[in-house]
Design a protein around this motif. Structure first.
Motif, short mmCIF file in Angstrom:
data_model
loop_
_atom_site.label_atom_id
_atom_site.label_comp_id
_atom_site.label_asym_id
_atom_site.label_seq_id
_atom_site.Cartn_x
_atom_site.Cartn_y
_atom_site.Cartn_z
N LEU A 560 0.86 -1.18 0.00
CA LEU A 560 0.00 0.00 0.00
C LEU A 560 0.90 1.24 0.00
CD1 LEU A 560 -2.70 1.48 0.21
CD2 LEU A 560 -2.60 1.18 2.70
N VAL A 561 0.84 2.02 -1.10
CA VAL A 561 1.65 3.23 -1.24
C VAL A 561 0.78 4.43 -0.87
CG1 VAL A 561 3.01 4.66 -2.81
CG2 VAL A 561 2.99 2.16 -3.09
N VAL A 562 1.18 5.17 0.18
CA VAL A 562 0.41 6.30 0.69
C VAL A 562 1.24 7.57 0.50
CG1 VAL A 562 -0.87 7.25 2.64
CG2 VAL A 562 -0.58 4.77 2.42
N ASP A 563 0.76 8.48 -0.37
CA ASP A 563 1.49 9.72 -0.66
C ASP A 563 0.50 10.73 -1.22
OD1 ASP A 563 3.32 11.74 -1.71
OD2 ASP A 563 4.86 10.23 -1.43
N ASP A 564 0.61 12.01 -0.81
CA ASP A 564 -0.32 13.02 -1.31
C ASP A 564 0.05 13.52 -2.70
OD1 ASP A 564 1.99 14.18 -0.27
OD2 ASP A 564 0.99 16.08 0.13
N ALA A 565 1.25 13.22 -3.20
CA ALA A 565 1.68 13.66 -4.53
C ALA A 565 1.47 12.51 -5.52
CB ALA A 565 3.14 14.08 -4.51
N ALA A 566 0.66 12.77 -6.56
CA ALA A 566 0.35 11.72 -7.53
C ALA A 566 1.60 11.21 -8.23
CB ALA A 566 -0.66 12.25 -8.56
N LEU A 603 2.60 -4.76 3.36
CA LEU A 603 3.53 -3.70 3.75
C LEU A 603 2.96 -2.36 3.31
CD1 LEU A 603 6.44 -2.97 4.85
CD2 LEU A 603 7.18 -3.05 2.47
N ILE A 604 3.25 -1.31 4.08
CA ILE A 604 2.81 0.04 3.75
C ILE A 604 4.05 0.91 3.51
CG2 ILE A 604 1.55 2.08 4.54
CD1 ILE A 604 -0.07 0.25 6.34
N LEU A 605 4.07 1.60 2.36
CA LEU A 605 5.09 2.61 2.07
C LEU A 605 4.44 3.96 2.34
CD1 LEU A 605 7.89 3.40 1.07
CD2 LEU A 605 7.01 3.34 -1.26
N ARG A 622 -2.73 5.47 13.92
CA ARG A 622 -4.12 5.00 13.80
C ARG A 622 -4.18 3.63 13.12
NH1 ARG A 622 -7.70 10.35 12.10
NH2 ARG A 622 -6.81 11.79 13.64
N ILE A 623 -3.24 3.38 12.18
CA ILE A 623 -3.22 2.06 11.54
C ILE A 623 -2.94 0.98 12.56
CG2 ILE A 623 -1.86 0.62 9.95
CD1 ILE A 623 -1.61 3.05 8.13
N LEU A 624 -2.01 1.24 13.48
CA LEU A 624 -1.68 0.23 14.50
C LEU A 624 -2.86 -0.05 15.43
CD1 LEU A 624 1.96 1.33 15.45
CD2 LEU A 624 1.26 -0.60 14.03
N GLU A 625 -3.79 0.92 15.55
CA GLU A 625 -4.96 0.69 16.39
C GLU A 625 -5.90 -0.33 15.75
OE1 GLU A 625 -6.74 4.45 17.05
OE2 GLU A 625 -5.17 5.18 18.43
N ILE A 626 -6.00 -0.30 14.40
CA ILE A 626 -6.92 -1.23 13.75
C ILE A 626 -6.19 -2.49 13.25
CG2 ILE A 626 -8.50 0.61 13.07
CD1 ILE A 626 -7.34 0.57 10.30
N ARG A 627 -4.87 -2.38 13.00
CA ARG A 627 -4.09 -3.55 12.57
C ARG A 627 -2.77 -3.57 13.33
NH1 ARG A 627 -6.11 -6.47 8.48
NH2 ARG A 627 -7.82 -5.54 7.26
N PRO A 628 -2.78 -4.08 14.56
CA PRO A 628 -1.54 -4.13 15.35
C PRO A 628 -0.46 -4.94 14.64
CG PRO A 628 -3.46 -4.57 16.71
CD PRO A 628 -3.95 -4.58 15.29
N GLY A 629 0.79 -4.45 14.73
CA GLY A 629 1.91 -5.15 14.12
C GLY A 629 2.05 -4.94 12.63
N GLN A 630 1.29 -4.01 12.05
CA GLN A 630 1.36 -3.76 10.61
C GLN A 630 2.77 -3.30 10.21
OE1 GLN A 630 -1.05 -3.85 7.83
NE2 GLN A 630 0.98 -3.72 6.92
N LYS A 631 3.36 -3.96 9.21
CA LYS A 631 4.69 -3.59 8.73
C LYS A 631 4.59 -2.33 7.86
CE LYS A 631 6.66 -8.25 8.80
NZ LYS A 631 7.34 -9.30 8.03
N ALA A 632 5.59 -1.47 7.99
CA ALA A 632 5.56 -0.20 7.25
C ALA A 632 6.98 0.31 7.05
CB ALA A 632 4.73 0.84 8.00
N ILE A 633 7.14 1.12 5.99
CA ILE A 633 8.38 1.84 5.70
C ILE A 633 8.02 3.32 5.60
CG2 ILE A 633 10.20 2.24 4.01
CD1 ILE A 633 10.06 -0.69 3.28
#
Length: 675
Positions: A560-566, A603-605, A622-633
């Motif tokens: 999952l790629v999360v970024d405000d710039a297209a 994984l979340i970027l 907030r992600i950790l509240e709904i998905r504990p242990g979520q991997k992220a970079i």
């Protein structure tokens, strides 16, 4: 009845004396009031000074104690222990706030659980900078607060500091109470004095005013009429009529003035017409001077363009043989023929001369920039290894070059010849700016700009290669700074150290590469020039052997790629999909949370800076509240900050600094997935 001016003047003097006497009485009254007010104010100031002195001493002593207790805790970043000390400090009387800040004057802790403020600039940011600038402690006093900033050091290493703010409200309240009591006592004393002189003063003033009014019709009013007539004549109106008859000296004066006006009317031109003519002539002269200056500038630039284009045309004609014929001849020669080295030397010389022609065309703004993919880092290193550079340095043996290059510098699109000329001109100017020696700092870094930056140019959002040249030389005056990119605007000796074209070529080359320039300079302190070139993700042609990607390849995992710039989302998705991953994109933290409520991601970027909406740190919390242990970079265009450290502390696996490269993003993703 005819009353002479002498008698009228005597009456006026008597009335004036009476008024003055009355005014002196009033002045005595007000002087007494001022003395009382001064006594009250002086007493208040003495009390306030002593009270503030005690608070100052307490604040500075307590700040010193806190800095000694916090030095080891701040060094090891023990936030719990720091919080405990700050809570204890805030329990002290008058202390309203305590902040611990880092080396960038950003909040580390304030003794509360309000983590949203952590990493923000500390209040009284300027006070923090003053405490860091050598004094180690700085104090700021306002109406209600005394704030003290104390820097924290361990040996010669600067760790940050602490600020405390103490309230002055109770001190001000005590002073105001005493001030009011003193004012009441003095007011009663003055009231008694006022009753004694008030009646006499008012009587004298009233009598003087009545006497002056009585003679104003005979004396003051004619004088005012005369002033009005003088103003009209001064404006060129000679048709004034005088109604006063010569019953006294003033009337005789009016009669004489009327006769003089008649004579002026027949012998003098209108003053108004004369002023109008003068203004018209001055305006016309200013317009002629401005047109002459514009014509001179236009002719100068036209001459520069004709010179540059004409010389370039002639040189191109002469150089065509030097560049083309050696190549044709070498096609017919075997690889080991003894004539190949001389021909290659001739060809390279012609190519270097062609690069100079391109500089002239750039100056004339007629050049067509090459758009090949180039390695700017190699261009800089080649120049530093070139005979031209070593020859330049040989005349300045006290010059030292310091370099700071990113380990992985991305490519840009443009002309290697033009870029080499840019590097040569900037380094040459830096050397010549330090006739007594010094250090030249060269820096190359990949830079992602989240939002436009104002400067000499307004630098727009995007990915850039930043090339910085900084010297410690004589600097540039503000008036000269506005003209340094103009052709032939040079402080050097023509024919010796420059032609006045170097900075004009730099400007033209940067603009041809769609780049930006920022320049900062202070006299006797040095100059820093920053060049921003748009990055290119295209490979350099011809491509060398491709790097093996086996260790980076995915197996269809969902990222999952999360970024405000297209554009950033597209770049990251393209790289990851090339590596064998499945990608999903979200344009904000809220969108990412909505996706993860119903679906999972391996994984979340996650971009750290997103606007508007919640930032990367809050999104991950907030992600950790709904998905504990979520991997992220975590990814960001800025250097590692307190927010990044907090995200890593929450469980994020790695930090990537933009712009992305295949090797960096591939290695980080694979490492985190395998962890």
């Amino acid at each position: 009845m005819r009353v002479s001016l002498k008698k009228k003047y005597a009456l006026t003097i008597v009335g004036s004396i009476m008024v003055v006497v009355g005014l002196l009485g009033l002045a005595s009254y007000f002087h007494t009031r001022e003395m009382g007010a001064a006594l009250t104010l002086s007493s208040s100031r003495v009390l306030k000074t002593e009270s503030l002195k005690q608070v100052h001493n307490f604040a500075e002593s307590y700040a010193n104690i806190l800095s000694e207790r916090l030095v080891n805790l701040l060094y090891y970043y023990d936030l719990d222990a720091i919080k405990s000390i700050l809570v204890e400090a805030k329990s002290q009387k008058r202390i309203t706030s305590v902040y611990v800040y880092d080396t960038d004057c950003r909040i580390v802790h304030d003794g509360t659980d309000a983590v949203d403020d952590y990493g923000a600039p500390v209040p009284h940011y300027t006070l923090c900078r003053e405490a860091t600038g050598g004094r180690r402690q700085a104090t700021l006093e306002t109406q209600d607060l005394i704030t003290v900033a104390r820097s924290i050091w361990i040996g010669d290493e600067y760790l940050g500091g602490v600020t405390i703010a103490l309230s002055l409200t109770d001190i001000n309240a005590n002073i105001q109470t005493m001030h009011a009591a003193l004012r009441l006592i003095i007011k009663q004393t003055i009231r008694e004095y006022a009753l004694n002189i008030g009646l006499i003063t008012l009587a004298l003033v009233a009598l003087g005013i009545l006497l002056s009014l009585a003679i104003s019709r005979q004396f003051v009013k004619p004088i005012k009429e005369m002033i009005g007539y003088l103003q009209r004549v001064g404006e060129g109106d000679y048709n004034v009529k005088f109604d006063r008859k010569p019953r006294d000296e003033v009337g005789e004066l009016f009669s004489s003035f009327e006769q003089m006006t008649k004579e002026l009317k027949t012998s003098t031109v209108s003053v108004t017409d004369l002023k109008r003519e003068i203004r018209q002539r001055a305006r016309a002269e200013a317009e002629r001077n401005e047109m002459a200056a514009q014509l001179q500038r236009s002719q100068k630039m036209e001459a520069v363009g004709r010179l540059a284009s004409g010389v370039a045309h002639d040189l191109n004609n002469m150089l065509s043989g030097l560049v083309s014929y050696p190549e044709l001849l070498m096609l017919d020669l075997p690889a080991n023929h003894r004539m190949r080295p001389p021909l290659e030397t001739i060809q390279k010389s012609g190519q270097k001369a062609s690069a100079i022609v391109q500089d002239l065309l750039t100056l004339a703004r007629r050049g067509v920039s090459n758009t090949e993919v180039v390695d700017f880092l190699k261009i800089v290193r080649d120049y530093l290894d070139s005979p031209e550079f070593h020859n330049l340095i040989s005349f300045q043996p006290a010059i030292e070059i310091q370099t700071d290059f990113d380990p992985v510098v991305m490519n840009i699109k443009g002309s290697a010849a033009q870029l080499g000329k840019v590097v040569m001109n900037l380094v040459s100017n830096a050397v010549e700016a330090m006739p007594d020696g010094g250090t030249i700092h060269l820096q190359i870094t990949n830079r992602y700009i989240d939002r436009p930056i104002p400067g000499y140019d307004k630098i727009e959002q995007g990915e850039y290669l930043l090339f910085t040249v900084r010297d410690e030389g004589i600097g540039i005056k503000p008036d000269d700074l506005e003209h340094i990119f103009e052709p032939f605007y040079s402080k050097k000796v023509m024919g010796r150290s420059g032609t006045g074209l170097g900075m004009a070529v730099v400007w033209g080359a940067v603009k041809d590469h769609r780049g930006y320039i920022d320049i900062q300079s202070r006299v006797d302190q040095g100059t820093q020039i920053d060049l921003y070139f748009p990055l290119s993700r295209e490979p350099i042609e011809p491509q060398g052997p491709r790097r093996k990607l086996d260790e980076f390849l995915g197996a269809g995992e969902t990222i999952l790629v999360v970024d405000d710039a297209a554009a950033q989302r597209e770049i990251a998705s393209g790289i990851l999909e090339r590596l064998g991953y499945r990608t999903v994109t979200a344009e904000s933290g809220e969108a990412a949370l909505g996706y993860l409520e119903t679906q999972a991601a391996d994984l979340i970027l996650l971009d750290m800076i997103m606007d508007p909406g919640i930032d990367g740190g809050e999104t991950y919390r907030r992600i950790l509240e709904i998905r504990p242990g979520q991997k992220a970079i975590i990814a960001s265009g800025y250097a590692e900050s307190v927010q990044v450290e907090q995200a890593l502390a929450m469980g994020a696996g790695a930090y990537l600094r933009k712009p992305y490269t295949l090797e960096k993003i591939g290695l980080a993703v694979r490492t985190e997935l395998d962890r």
